[in-house]
Design an enzyme around this catalytic site. Structure first.
Site, PDB file in Angstrom:
ATOM      1  N   SER A  28       0.829  -1.224   0.000  1.00 30.56           N
ATOM      2  CA  SER A  28       0.000   0.000   0.000  1.00 30.56           C
ATOM      3  C   SER A  28       0.848   1.252   0.000  1.00 30.56           C
ATOM      4  O   SER A  28       1.710   1.416   0.873  1.00 30.56           O
ATOM      5  CB  SER A  28      -0.863   0.067   1.259  1.00 30.56           C
ATOM      6  OG  SER A  28      -1.700  -1.019   1.350  1.00 30.56           O
ATOM      7  N   HIS A  58      -4.146   0.790  -4.538  1.00 31.73           N
ATOM      8  CA  HIS A  58      -3.565  -0.398  -5.167  1.00 31.73           C
ATOM      9  C   HIS A  58      -3.887  -0.355  -6.656  1.00 31.73           C
ATOM     10  O   HIS A  58      -5.043  -0.318  -7.037  1.00 31.73           O
ATOM     11  CB  HIS A  58      -4.160  -1.677  -4.549  1.00 31.73           C
ATOM     12  CG  HIS A  58      -3.850  -1.856  -3.097  1.00 31.73           C
ATOM     13  ND1 HIS A  58      -2.899  -2.710  -2.639  1.00 31.73           N
ATOM     14  CD2 HIS A  58      -4.355  -1.235  -2.011  1.00 31.73           C
ATOM     15  CE1 HIS A  58      -2.841  -2.627  -1.319  1.00 31.73           C
ATOM     16  NE2 HIS A  58      -3.721  -1.739  -0.918  1.00 31.73           N
ATOM     17  N   HIS A  80      -5.863  -9.190  -0.452  1.00 26.71           N
ATOM     18  CA  HIS A  80      -5.812  -9.381   1.002  1.00 26.71           C
ATOM     19  C   HIS A  80      -6.898 -10.346   1.456  1.00 26.71           C
ATOM     20  O   HIS A  80      -7.994 -10.386   0.897  1.00 26.71           O
ATOM     21  CB  HIS A  80      -6.012  -8.038   1.715  1.00 26.71           C
ATOM     22  CG  HIS A  80      -4.977  -7.005   1.369  1.00 26.71           C
ATOM     23  ND1 HIS A  80      -5.117  -6.153   0.301  1.00 26.71           N
ATOM     24  CD2 HIS A  80      -3.788  -6.710   1.937  1.00 26.71           C
ATOM     25  CE1 HIS A  80      -4.053  -5.363   0.230  1.00 26.71           C
ATOM     26  NE2 HIS A  80      -3.226  -5.688   1.205  1.00 26.71           N
ATOM     27  N   TYR A  82      -8.557  -9.971   4.147  1.00 19.33           N
ATOM     28  CA  TYR A  82      -9.695  -9.198   4.687  1.00 19.33           C
ATOM     29  C   TYR A  82     -10.673  -8.751   3.605  1.00 19.33           C
ATOM     30  O   TYR A  82     -11.794  -8.344   3.901  1.00 19.33           O
ATOM     31  CB  TYR A  82      -9.224  -7.986   5.511  1.00 19.33           C
ATOM     32  CG  TYR A  82      -8.454  -6.931   4.746  1.00 19.33           C
ATOM     33  CD1 TYR A  82      -9.072  -6.077   3.843  1.00 19.33           C
ATOM     34  CD2 TYR A  82      -7.086  -6.788   4.929  1.00 19.33           C
ATOM     35  CE1 TYR A  82      -8.353  -5.124   3.142  1.00 19.33           C
ATOM     36  CE2 TYR A  82      -6.362  -5.837   4.243  1.00 19.33           C
ATOM     37  CZ  TYR A  82      -7.002  -5.012   3.346  1.00 19.33           C
ATOM     38  OH  TYR A  82      -6.296  -4.074   2.639  1.00 19.33           O
ATOM     39  N   GLU A  83     -10.235  -8.806   2.337  1.00 17.53           N
ATOM     40  CA  GLU A  83     -11.152  -8.432   1.253  1.00 17.53           C
ATOM     41  C   GLU A  83     -12.143  -9.560   0.974  1.00 17.53           C
ATOM     42  O   GLU A  83     -13.059  -9.388   0.178  1.00 17.53           O
ATOM     43  CB  GLU A  83     -10.352  -8.119  -0.022  1.00 17.53           C
ATOM     44  CG  GLU A  83      -9.527  -6.854   0.083  1.00 17.53           C
ATOM     45  CD  GLU A  83      -8.687  -6.605  -1.163  1.00 17.53           C
ATOM     46  OE1 GLU A  83      -9.169  -5.927  -2.080  1.00 17.53           O
ATOM     47  OE2 GLU A  83      -7.541  -7.118  -1.211  1.00 17.53           O
ATOM     48  N   ALA A 110       2.969  -2.040   4.000  1.00 21.90           N
ATOM     49  CA  ALA A 110       2.797  -0.960   4.971  1.00 21.90           C
ATOM     50  C   ALA A 110       2.508  -1.631   6.308  1.00 21.90           C
ATOM     51  O   ALA A 110       1.824  -2.655   6.351  1.00 21.90           O
ATOM     52  CB  ALA A 110       1.619  -0.092   4.565  1.00 21.90           C
ATOM     53  N   MET A 208      -1.466  -6.593   7.679  1.00 17.95           N
ATOM     54  CA  MET A 208      -2.582  -7.481   7.317  1.00 17.95           C
ATOM     55  C   MET A 208      -2.293  -8.270   6.044  1.00 17.95           C
ATOM     56  O   MET A 208      -3.216  -8.670   5.339  1.00 17.95           O
ATOM     57  CB  MET A 208      -3.855  -6.643   7.120  1.00 17.95           C
ATOM     58  CG  MET A 208      -4.224  -5.749   8.288  1.00 17.95           C
ATOM     59  SD  MET A 208      -5.620  -4.699   7.880  1.00 17.95           S
ATOM     60  CE  MET A 208      -5.634  -3.590   9.299  1.00 17.95           C
ATOM     61  N   SER A 209      -1.010  -8.447   5.737  1.00 14.91           N
ATOM     62  CA  SER A 209      -0.694  -9.127   4.468  1.00 14.91           C
ATOM     63  C   SER A 209       0.575  -9.951   4.611  1.00 14.91           C
ATOM     64  O   SER A 209       0.987 -10.302   5.715  1.00 14.91           O
ATOM     65  CB  SER A 209      -0.512  -8.077   3.362  1.00 14.91           C
ATOM     66  OG  SER A 209       0.664  -7.310   3.575  1.00 14.91           O
ATOM     67  N   ASN A 232       2.709   4.231  10.294  1.00 18.48           N
ATOM     68  CA  ASN A 232       2.048   4.847  11.455  1.00 18.48           C
ATOM     69  C   ASN A 232       2.501   4.120  12.710  1.00 18.48           C
ATOM     70  O   ASN A 232       2.990   2.996  12.618  1.00 18.48           O
ATOM     71  CB  ASN A 232       0.518   4.707  11.324  1.00 18.48           C
ATOM     72  CG  ASN A 232       0.101   3.249  11.171  1.00 18.48           C
ATOM     73  OD1 ASN A 232       0.205   2.677  10.087  1.00 18.48           O
ATOM     74  ND2 ASN A 232      -0.329   2.644  12.252  1.00 18.48           N
ATOM     75  N   HIS A 244      -6.443   4.843   7.106  1.00 18.99           N
ATOM     76  CA  HIS A 244      -5.794   4.379   5.869  1.00 18.99           C
ATOM     77  C   HIS A 244      -5.158   5.564   5.134  1.00 18.99           C
ATOM     78  O   HIS A 244      -4.128   5.419   4.480  1.00 18.99           O
ATOM     79  CB  HIS A 244      -6.819   3.663   4.986  1.00 18.99           C
ATOM     80  CG  HIS A 244      -6.222   3.013   3.777  1.00 18.99           C
ATOM     81  ND1 HIS A 244      -5.205   2.084   3.864  1.00 18.99           N
ATOM     82  CD2 HIS A 244      -6.467   3.169   2.447  1.00 18.99           C
ATOM     83  CE1 HIS A 244      -4.861   1.688   2.637  1.00 18.99           C
ATOM     84  NE2 HIS A 244      -5.613   2.338   1.758  1.00 18.99           N
TER      85      HIS A 244
HETATM   86  N1  HPA Z   1      -2.080  -2.175  11.766  1.00 14.59           N
HETATM   87  C1  HPA Z   1      -2.315  -3.117  10.839  1.00 14.59           C
HETATM   88  N2  HPA Z   1      -2.003  -2.972   9.571  1.00 14.59           N
HETATM   89  C2  HPA Z   1      -1.417  -1.826   9.188  1.00 14.59           C
HETATM   90  C3  HPA Z   1      -1.151  -0.800  10.100  1.00 14.59           C
HETATM   91  C4  HPA Z   1      -1.505  -0.985  11.463  1.00 14.59           C
HETATM   92  O1  HPA Z   1      -1.287  -0.120  12.335  1.00 14.59           O
HETATM   93  N3  HPA Z   1      -0.559   0.205   9.392  1.00 14.59           N
HETATM   94  C5  HPA Z   1      -0.471  -0.209   8.102  1.00 14.59           C
HETATM   95  N4  HPA Z   1      -0.994  -1.440   7.965  1.00 14.59           N
END
Ligand code: HPA
Length: 271
Positions: A28, A58, A80, A82-83, A110, A208-209, A232, A244
């Site tokens: 991402s 994406h 992903h 989660y999708e 990310a 998450m990937s 972050n 996001h």
């Molecule tokens: N948590 C989970 N997935 C992420 C985060 C996060 O803080 N930042 C970017 N992808």
């Protein structure tokens, strides 16, 4: 079950480079490496049967490019869990890379920073991972022709290639971190209590990937290395709510360093 064969055939018909040495997955906000000059691009949408990503940020294309005599296949836009995609779609890239003969699978993503020393914008070479997705992409009948039933994950992230990534950072004056990437399914971000638990478990970054892809890549005998962009601070590290938009914004800020490091790595690596 997704059938890779027609996808491989269509890809071979569309692209002039069809035997990549290296596959790179761009996370991402980190897709700009694929926008390099001289690459050959094939959109996912041009390949019938190819799944489409659903998340903003994406791009959805495969780009073939040459780096110092090596053919690199870049995936811009991943699938992903989660999708709602099944694991065979989530892990399509390493399957395609292995089938086309790639030897190295470079993952980028990310991630939220759990390690209190980390700052947004840091790049972390992935030393190891924690699979906390509650599943494994290899569950089910083993495809013996692709790899063993019980693949070893001891050196999942190749130490030699990880070292080269760190050296490239150093050569370019970008201090890189090293650490453990933990994966949860998402899509909700973690709670502060979950982040505290993950820190105790030894995680430095959360995302998450990546983890299912790495498992499938290692099963297929691909060497793997990876870089997380700490976009972050994870939940509860500060009071700041997560978004996001922040993930994409930080990706945008570091993309210059990121592209330089990955490009230098691809130039220098011998496989
Ligand atoms: N948590 C989970 N997935 C992420 C985060 C996060 O803080 N930042 C970017 N992808």
């Amino acid at each position: 079950m997704i059938d890779e064969k027609p996808i491989l055939e269509k890809l071979k018909a569309k692209a002039c480079f069809t035997s990549p040495d290296i596959a790179v997955v761009l996370g991402s906000g980190l897709g700009s490496l694929a926008d390099c000059d001289g690459g050959q691009s094939v959109s996912y949408s041009e390949i019938s049967g190819f799944p489409r990503p659903t998340v903003a940020g994406h791009g959805g294309k495969i780009v073939f490019a040459e780096f110092n005599g090596k053919t690199v296949m870049m995936f811009q836009g991943r699938f992903h869990y989660y999708e709602g995609y099944p694991m065979d779609v989530v892990t399509l890239f390493p399957r395609l890379a292995a089938a086309l003969g790639a030897k190295l699978y470079l993952v980028t993503n990310a991630a939220g920073g759990i390690n209190k020393e980390f700052n947004p914008g840091d790049l972390m070479v992935i030393r190891d991972h924690l699979n906390l997705m509650g599943t494994n992409p290899l569950i089910g009948k083993n495809r013996d022709e692709l790899g063993p039933r019980f693949p070893d994950m001891t050196h999942a992230y190749n130490p030699e290639f990880s070292r080269l990534l760190l050296e490239c950072g150093k050569a370019l004056g970008v201090e890189m971190r090293e650490g453990v990437y933990a994966a949860l399914t998402g899509p909700s971000y973690e709670t502060p209590a979950e982040i505290k638990m993950l820190r105790t478990m030894g995680a430095d970054a959360i995302g998450m990937s990546t983890v299912p892809e790495v498992i499938v890549a290692r099963h297929a005998g691909l060497k793997v290395c990876g870089v997380s962009c700490v976009t972050n601070l994870a939940a509860g590290v500060t009071d700041q709510p997560l978004s996001h938009a922040e993930v994409l914004e930080t990706g945008e800020k570091v993309k210059y360093d990121f592209v330089k490091i990955i490009s230098m790595f691809l130039e220098r690596v011998s496989i």
